[in-house]
Each structure stands twice: as C-alpha cells, then as structure tokens.
Design a protein around this motif. Structure first.
Motif, mmCIF file in Angstrom:
data_model
loop_
_atom_site.group_PDB
_atom_site.id
_atom_site.type_symbol
_atom_site.label_atom_id
_atom_site.label_comp_id
_atom_site.label_asym_id
_atom_site.label_seq_id
_atom_site.Cartn_x
_atom_site.Cartn_y
_atom_site.Cartn_z
ATOM 1 N N THR A 1 0.845 -1.208 0.000
ATOM 2 C CA THR A 1 0.000 0.000 0.000
ATOM 3 C C THR A 1 0.882 1.261 0.000
ATOM 4 O O THR A 1 0.526 2.250 -0.640
ATOM 5 C CB THR A 1 -0.975 -0.006 1.193
ATOM 6 O OG1 THR A 1 -0.312 -0.517 2.352
ATOM 7 C CG2 THR A 1 -2.192 -0.853 0.897
ATOM 8 N N ARG B 1 2.702 5.988 -2.970
ATOM 9 C CA ARG B 1 3.803 6.795 -3.534
ATOM 10 C C ARG B 1 3.671 6.945 -5.047
ATOM 11 O O ARG B 1 3.939 8.009 -5.598
ATOM 12 C CB ARG B 1 5.171 6.200 -3.159
ATOM 13 C CG ARG B 1 5.608 6.564 -1.729
ATOM 14 C CD ARG B 1 6.995 6.057 -1.396
ATOM 15 N NE ARG B 1 7.040 4.617 -1.278
ATOM 16 C CZ ARG B 1 6.723 3.935 -0.170
ATOM 17 N NH1 ARG B 1 6.375 4.574 0.924
ATOM 18 N NH2 ARG B 1 6.765 2.619 -0.158
ATOM 19 N N GLN C 1 1.671 9.673 9.295
ATOM 20 C CA GLN C 1 0.369 9.227 9.819
ATOM 21 C C GLN C 1 -0.260 8.213 8.864
ATOM 22 O O GLN C 1 0.089 8.158 7.685
ATOM 23 C CB GLN C 1 -0.584 10.423 9.929
ATOM 24 C CG GLN C 1 -0.134 11.441 10.947
ATOM 25 C CD GLN C 1 -0.919 12.736 10.845
ATOM 26 O OE1 GLN C 1 -1.665 12.953 9.900
ATOM 27 N NE2 GLN C 1 -0.716 13.603 11.817
HETATM 28 P P1 AMP Z 1 5.286 2.053 3.925
HETATM 29 O O1 AMP Z 1 5.845 2.195 2.543
HETATM 30 O O2 AMP Z 1 4.579 0.747 4.142
HETATM 31 O O3 AMP Z 1 6.303 2.367 4.980
HETATM 32 O O4 AMP Z 1 4.134 3.172 4.058
HETATM 33 C C1 AMP Z 1 4.440 4.548 3.949
HETATM 34 C C2 AMP Z 1 3.259 5.378 4.397
HETATM 35 O O5 AMP Z 1 2.109 5.099 3.582
HETATM 36 C C3 AMP Z 1 2.773 5.132 5.827
HETATM 37 O O6 AMP Z 1 3.543 5.852 6.784
HETATM 38 C C4 AMP Z 1 1.333 5.648 5.739
HETATM 39 O O7 AMP Z 1 1.296 7.076 5.706
HETATM 40 C C5 AMP Z 1 0.914 5.169 4.347
HETATM 41 N N1 AMP Z 1 0.343 3.796 4.392
HETATM 42 C C6 AMP Z 1 0.870 2.676 3.826
HETATM 43 N N2 AMP Z 1 0.087 1.610 4.065
HETATM 44 C C7 AMP Z 1 -0.953 2.059 4.791
HETATM 45 C C8 AMP Z 1 -2.095 1.421 5.371
HETATM 46 N N3 AMP Z 1 -2.303 0.111 5.242
HETATM 47 N N4 AMP Z 1 -2.974 2.207 6.050
HETATM 48 C C9 AMP Z 1 -2.785 3.535 6.184
HETATM 49 N N5 AMP Z 1 -1.715 4.188 5.687
HETATM 50 C C10 AMP Z 1 -0.807 3.467 4.998
#
Ligand code: AMP
Length: 191
Positions: free
Chosen positions: A32, A37, A58
């Motif tokens: 996700t 991104r 967040q």
């Molecule tokens: P990551 O690449 O998994 O570290 O995610 C980066 C950012 O994307 C997180 O800090 C959140 O802001 C957002 N994000 C990713 N996955 C989720 C999710 N399942 N629920 C809510 N926000 C998410």
C-alpha cells in the motif's frame, strides 16, 4: 491459493523480502505504501489526498486505503497468491481484508511477522534515507512518529491473526539471505 501478510515495523525489511518472495514463489506483491507513492508521483486525486499523511508519518484513513487495496486485488484476477506488505495496518483493515477475501472464497494463510528491535529500525531507516528519496525517511521526528503509530495502531493487528492461529514470528535480524530462508521455510510449512 496462498495469501501472506508480511508484517513488521517500518524498516523491518518487508519491501526487500517481498521482492525475494515474489521471485521465488510467484506471488503478486501489493504494498500500500508503494501504491500511495506512485499515486503521489502521478499527482492523482488519491495521491493528493494521501500525501499529507505520508509526509507526516500518519496513516491514510481506513476507507480510502481499504478501497484502494481491494481495487488492486481485483486488478490481478489470475494471481496465484498475494503478499500484502504494509496492509493491514489497523484492526479495521484486517477485518475488511478477511471479509473481502472470504467473499472470493479465499483467506489469509499466515501472517509472517519480521521481528526487529527498535534501535536497529532507527539505524536502518536513517541509512535508507540516504538513497530512498522518501520524505518520511529523512526526518527523525517523522521516523519516530511512524514507529509510534506502528506500536499504537498496527501492532494490535498481530493479535487479530494470533487469534486465528495464523501468526508466525520470524527473526528479522541477520543477513538478507538468512532472513529470506526463514520466511521461505515458514511458507513451505503452511498446509
Ligand atoms: P510504507 O511504505 O509501508 O512504509 O508506508 C508509507 C506510508 O504510507 C505510511 O507511513 C502511511 O502514511 C501510508 N500507508 C501505507 N500503508 C498504509 C495502510 N495500510 N494504512 C494507512 N496508511 C498506509
């Protein structure tokens, strides 16, 4: 069909290990964070909405995130299995994922949880900031916020799968190959 939740705090190595697992087992990888991104990069409506949350460390609201994830699953109807990376991050997301998969006659096979001490996470994220280009890796306050959000909102998701006897803890410290071997062994051990 095997569906794996690859779980762990920011910097645990979920992205790196997902790439190995895709190569080895042929899963479809859904991160996700990556999807957000790429929407931010493409300046889509979803990207505009998500950006302020990502920049601050967040969580993006559940409704938007769940809908996006379900659309991504539906976009790969021939997948032999999925690796969910960075999802579910709240208990509500876990419940939505269970119900969604059940509606398709599928289920989560296991949660593989990479266990890494907090100090090691901070070191890894600071190092990753040198190359990732990620705004949320560059600021120690945002890193701390992401770790806090993980501890408060995301860690309880492990209980959701423990309750279903699907939680498998995997030591996330060591060489990349070594960690991959541990994850592979866990996947091969699933019935
Ligand atoms: P990551 O690449 O998994 O570290 O995610 C980066 C950012 O994307 C997180 O800090 C959140 O802001 C957002 N994000 C990713 N996955 C989720 C999710 N399942 N629920 C809510 N926000 C998410």
């Amino acid at each position: 069909m095997q569906n794996i939740v690859l779980f762990g705090p920011p910097g645990a190595g979920k992205g790196t290990q997902s790439a190995f697992l895709v190569d080895h087992f042929g899963f479809v990888h859904l991160s996700t964070g990556d999807i957000f991104r790429s929407n931010i990069k493409g300046a889509t409506e979803l990207g505009k909405l998500a950006k302020s949350y990502l920049d601050k460390g967040q969580l993006v609201p559940d409704g938007v995130t769940i809908e996006m994830l379900e659309d991504s699953v539906n976009a790969s109807p021939d997948a032999k299995g999925f690796i969910f990376d960075g999802f579910p991050r709240t208990t509500a997301q876990a419940e939505a994922l269970d119900a969604f998969l059940k509606g398709k006659g599928h289920a989560i096979s296991a949660m593989l949880a990479l266990e890494v001490p907090e100090e090691e996470l901070r070191t890894r994220l600071a190092k990753r900031a040198e190359t990732s280009g990620r705004v949320d890796d560059a600021d120690p306050l945002v890193i701390q916020k992401r770790i806090d959000v993980y501890n408060e909102e995301t860690a309880p998701v492990a209980e959701h799968y423990r309750f279903q006897n699907k939680y498998i803890g995997v030591q996330g410290v060591g060489g990349m190959e070594e960690i991959f071997e541990r994850l592979s062994a866990a996947i091969k051990g699933l019935s």
